[in-house]
Design a protein around this motif. Structure first.
Motif, PDB file in Angstrom:
ATOM      1  N   TRP A 225      32.843  -7.758  20.503  1.00 52.96           N
ATOM      2  CA  TRP A 225      31.585  -8.149  19.874  1.00 52.96           C
ATOM      3  C   TRP A 225      31.777  -8.377  18.377  1.00 52.96           C
ATOM      4  N   PHE A 226      31.184  -9.449  17.884  1.00 52.60           N
ATOM      5  CA  PHE A 226      31.026  -9.661  16.448  1.00 52.60           C
ATOM      6  C   PHE A 226      29.569  -9.334  16.144  1.00 52.60           C
ATOM      7  N   VAL A 227      29.322  -8.397  15.236  1.00 52.96           N
ATOM      8  CA  VAL A 227      27.943  -7.984  14.983  1.00 52.96           C
ATOM      9  C   VAL A 227      27.697  -7.802  13.492  1.00 52.96           C
ATOM     10  N   ARG A 228      26.530  -8.251  13.051  1.00 57.83           N
ATOM     11  CA  ARG A 228      26.068  -8.061  11.682  1.00 57.83           C
ATOM     12  C   ARG A 228      24.621  -7.572  11.725  1.00 57.83           C
ATOM     13  N   SER A 229      24.303  -6.586  10.870  1.00 60.51           N
ATOM     14  CA  SER A 229      22.939  -6.069  10.817  1.00 60.51           C
ATOM     15  C   SER A 229      22.466  -5.791   9.396  1.00 60.51           C
ATOM     16  N   ARG A 230      23.381  -5.821   8.437  1.00 62.69           N
ATOM     17  CA  ARG A 230      22.993  -5.466   7.070  1.00 62.69           C
ATOM     18  C   ARG A 230      22.691  -6.695   6.221  1.00 62.69           C
ATOM     19  N   ASP A 231      23.669  -7.557   5.994  1.00 60.28           N
ATOM     20  CA  ASP A 231      23.397  -8.748   5.185  1.00 60.28           C
ATOM     21  C   ASP A 231      22.596  -9.789   5.968  1.00 60.28           C
ATOM     22  N   TYR A 232      22.781  -9.840   7.278  1.00 62.38           N
ATOM     23  CA  TYR A 232      21.945 -10.640   8.173  1.00 62.38           C
ATOM     24  C   TYR A 232      22.073 -10.039   9.562  1.00 62.38           C
ATOM     25  N   ALA A 233      21.295 -10.543  10.522  1.00 66.20           N
ATOM     26  CA  ALA A 233      21.331 -10.017  11.883  1.00 66.20           C
ATOM     27  C   ALA A 233      21.911 -11.068  12.821  1.00 66.20           C
ATOM     28  N   GLY A 234      23.000 -10.726  13.490  1.00 67.50           N
ATOM     29  CA  GLY A 234      23.609 -11.672  14.410  1.00 67.50           C
ATOM     30  C   GLY A 234      24.591 -10.992  15.341  1.00 67.50           C
ATOM     31  N   VAL A 235      24.760 -11.563  16.534  1.00 65.41           N
ATOM     32  CA  VAL A 235      25.690 -11.025  17.531  1.00 65.41           C
ATOM     33  C   VAL A 235      26.429 -12.183  18.189  1.00 65.41           C
ATOM     34  N   GLY A 236      27.730 -12.011  18.359  1.00 59.37           N
ATOM     35  CA  GLY A 236      28.531 -12.994  19.065  1.00 59.37           C
ATOM     36  C   GLY A 236      29.571 -12.318  19.929  1.00 59.37           C
ATOM     37  N   ALA A 237      30.116 -13.056  20.882  1.00 60.28           N
ATOM     38  CA  ALA A 237      31.239 -12.604  21.692  1.00 60.28           C
ATOM     39  C   ALA A 237      32.433 -13.455  21.295  1.00 60.28           C
ATOM     40  N   SER A 238      33.484 -12.808  20.775  1.00 57.17           N
ATOM     41  CA  SER A 238      34.556 -13.510  20.067  1.00 57.17           C
ATOM     42  C   SER A 238      35.707 -13.933  20.969  1.00 57.17           C
ATOM     43  N   LEU A 239      35.964 -15.228  21.022  1.00 55.72           N
ATOM     44  CA  LEU A 239      37.071 -15.752  21.819  1.00 55.72           C
ATOM     45  C   LEU A 239      38.432 -15.442  21.206  1.00 55.72           C
ATOM     46  N   ALA A 240      38.496 -15.402  19.877  1.00 51.88           N
ATOM     47  CA  ALA A 240      39.786 -15.195  19.193  1.00 51.88           C
ATOM     48  C   ALA A 240      39.604 -14.123  18.125  1.00 51.88           C
ATOM     49  N   TRP A 241      39.535 -12.882  18.553  1.00 52.73           N
ATOM     50  CA  TRP A 241      39.258 -11.783  17.624  1.00 52.73           C
ATOM     51  C   TRP A 241      40.477 -11.438  16.775  1.00 52.73           C
ATOM     52  N   ALA A 242      41.597 -11.165  17.423  1.00 56.38           N
ATOM     53  CA  ALA A 242      42.781 -10.716  16.688  1.00 56.38           C
ATOM     54  C   ALA A 242      43.958 -11.671  16.821  1.00 56.38           C
ATOM     55  N   LYS A 243      43.929 -12.539  17.797  1.00 55.93           N
ATOM     56  CA  LYS A 243      45.005 -13.507  17.966  1.00 55.93           C
ATOM     57  C   LYS A 243      44.428 -14.796  18.542  1.00 55.93           C
ATOM     58  N   PRO A 244      45.071 -15.927  18.295  1.00 58.01           N
ATOM     59  CA  PRO A 244      44.561 -17.195  18.829  1.00 58.01           C
ATOM     60  C   PRO A 244      44.504 -17.176  20.351  1.00 58.01           C
ATOM     61  N   TYR A 245      43.550 -17.916  20.883  1.00 57.86           N
ATOM     62  CA  TYR A 245      43.391 -18.069  22.323  1.00 57.86           C
ATOM     63  C   TYR A 245      43.871 -19.478  22.663  1.00 57.86           C
ATOM     64  N   ILE A 246      44.923 -19.563  23.451  1.00 56.39           N
ATOM     65  CA  ILE A 246      45.544 -20.861  23.732  1.00 56.39           C
ATOM     66  C   ILE A 246      45.189 -21.318  25.138  1.00 56.39           C
ATOM     67  N   VAL A 247      44.696 -22.551  25.229  1.00 54.94           N
ATOM     68  CA  VAL A 247      44.260 -23.115  26.508  1.00 54.94           C
ATOM     69  C   VAL A 247      45.155 -24.299  26.852  1.00 54.94           C
ATOM     70  N   ALA A 248      45.789 -24.236  28.001  1.00 54.94           N
ATOM     71  CA  ALA A 248      46.705 -25.291  28.435  1.00 54.94           C
ATOM     72  C   ALA A 248      45.926 -26.558  28.806  1.00 54.94           C
ATOM     73  N   PRO A 249      46.600 -27.715  28.803  1.00 54.91           N
ATOM     74  CA  PRO A 249      45.928 -28.962  29.200  1.00 54.91           C
ATOM     75  C   PRO A 249      45.305 -28.836  30.586  1.00 54.91           C
ATOM     76  N   GLY A 250      44.054 -29.214  30.705  1.00 48.16           N
ATOM     77  CA  GLY A 250      43.367 -29.150  31.986  1.00 48.16           C
ATOM     78  C   GLY A 250      42.830 -27.785  32.350  1.00 48.16           C
ATOM     79  N   SER A 251      43.168 -26.758  31.582  1.00 54.28           N
ATOM     80  CA  SER A 251      42.695 -25.402  31.875  1.00 54.28           C
ATOM     81  C   SER A 251      41.306 -25.176  31.302  1.00 54.28           C
ATOM     82  N   ARG A 252      40.637 -24.120  31.791  1.00 55.29           N
ATOM     83  CA  ARG A 252      39.246 -23.870  31.446  1.00 55.29           C
ATOM     84  C   ARG A 252      39.044 -22.502  30.809  1.00 55.29           C
ATOM     85  N   VAL A 253      38.015 -22.426  29.977  1.00 56.94           N
ATOM     86  CA  VAL A 253      37.526 -21.170  29.415  1.00 56.94           C
ATOM     87  C   VAL A 253      36.111 -20.978  29.946  1.00 56.94           C
ATOM     88  N   ARG A 254      35.855 -19.866  30.635  1.00 56.50           N
ATOM     89  CA  ARG A 254      34.521 -19.594  31.171  1.00 56.50           C
ATOM     90  C   ARG A 254      33.970 -18.311  30.548  1.00 56.50           C
TER      91      ARG A 254
END
Length: 281
Positions: A225-254
């Motif tokens: 989770w990416f979350v902010r509540s002090r400077d602004y309010a927002g929530v996200g689910a992070s695809l590439a938190w600590a390392k890149p996410y590599i998607v092969a040709p024709g492959s899918r991210v769901r």
């Protein structure tokens, strides 16, 4: 152009599927306003602090070098800088369009006009219980280039803690204090970057509200989770938190995030009950 999602005759969300936006915010379809059943708005659009935050959307800071998040790009050794690298998400074709459910196909186009991704998106409004409904948001991204496609974030490019990119909800804060809750801990600092099964924001003061974000897949290696509540309010689910996410040709991210939208400030026990109910959807 917009499409209204409704439950029992009440408009709960406006889906802007063909927006007119400046290139610098990485134009893309978004939901705003999203409302509780009593009519309280729980999203913000292009706030002064981050003009590229567009209600509820799918936004990624770096897809093969293209900025689909909007705003500045983090460059190692230089920090955040303005670059002419913004992409655009374009509606391609509807497959379903009703008062409670929309499905459509999109194209993710890079700054040079090259198609990088094809997306299938589903958004549904679901009744839960008195005073609570759920926004079911799922997407599938397919790499249509001839080679591997890298999803990255400012964190993977050298800015610690800034691993945002994927599903993102900019919540309406106003003059409210916003609290962050999780299954076994509370607070932005203790939940930012964690992989809990659910996460909740509550806005207090006048017309209080609660948002409960639940993963469609409770796998232990789920996106942090990416979350902010002090400077602004927002929530996200992070695809590439600590390392890149590599998607092969024709492959899918769901990915799938179901968000319960509730009137009032709910306590931890109530939030946990709602999260369990949402997980069963």
């Amino acid at each position: 152009m917009t499409h209204t999602l409704s439950l029992a005759g009440r408009a709960v969300a406006e889906y802007v599927w063909q927006p007119s936006l400046p290139a610098a915010v990485s134009p893309r379809p978004f939901l705003h306003p999203v409302r509780t059943l009593s009519g309280t708005e729980v999203t913000e659009l292009m706030p002064a602090d981050h003009l590229h935050h567009l209600g509820v959307s799918v936004a990624v800071a770096d897809v093969g070098g293209a900025n689909f998040w909007g705003g500045r790009t983090f460059v190692p050794g230089r920090g955040p800088v303005h670059l002419p690298n913004h992409g655009i998400q374009r509606h391609h074709e509807w497959t379903t369009r009703t008062a409670t459910n929309v499905r459509h196909e999109l194209r993710w186009i890079g700054p040079a006009g090259t198609e990088l991704l094809r997306e299938r998106r589903r958004i549904a409004a679901l009744p839960l219980r008195a005073g609570v409904w759920a926004l079911d948001f799922g997407f599938e991204l397919t790499n249509v280039t001839g080679g591997p496609l890298t999803f990255a974030s400012p964190a993977t490019n050298g800015r610690p803690g800034a691993g945002y990119g994927g599903f993102f909800w900019r919540a309406r804060r106003g003059d409210r204090r916003v609290h962050v809750l999780g299954p076994d801990r509370t607070g932005e600092r203790r939940l930012h970057g964690q992989r809990t099964a659910w996460l909740a924001l509550t806005g207090v003061n006048t017309d209080p509200w609660t948002l409960v974000f639940v993963r469609g897949d409770r796998a232990p290696d789920a996106d942090p989770w990416f979350v902010r509540s002090r400077d602004y309010a927002g929530v996200g689910a992070s695809l590439a938190w600590a390392k890149p996410y590599i998607v092969a040709p024709g492959s899918r991210v769901r990915r799938r995030i179901i968000t319960a939208v509730a009137d009032g400030r709910l306590r931890s026990g109530e939030v946990a009950e709602i999260a369990d109910a949402v997980a069963a959807v």
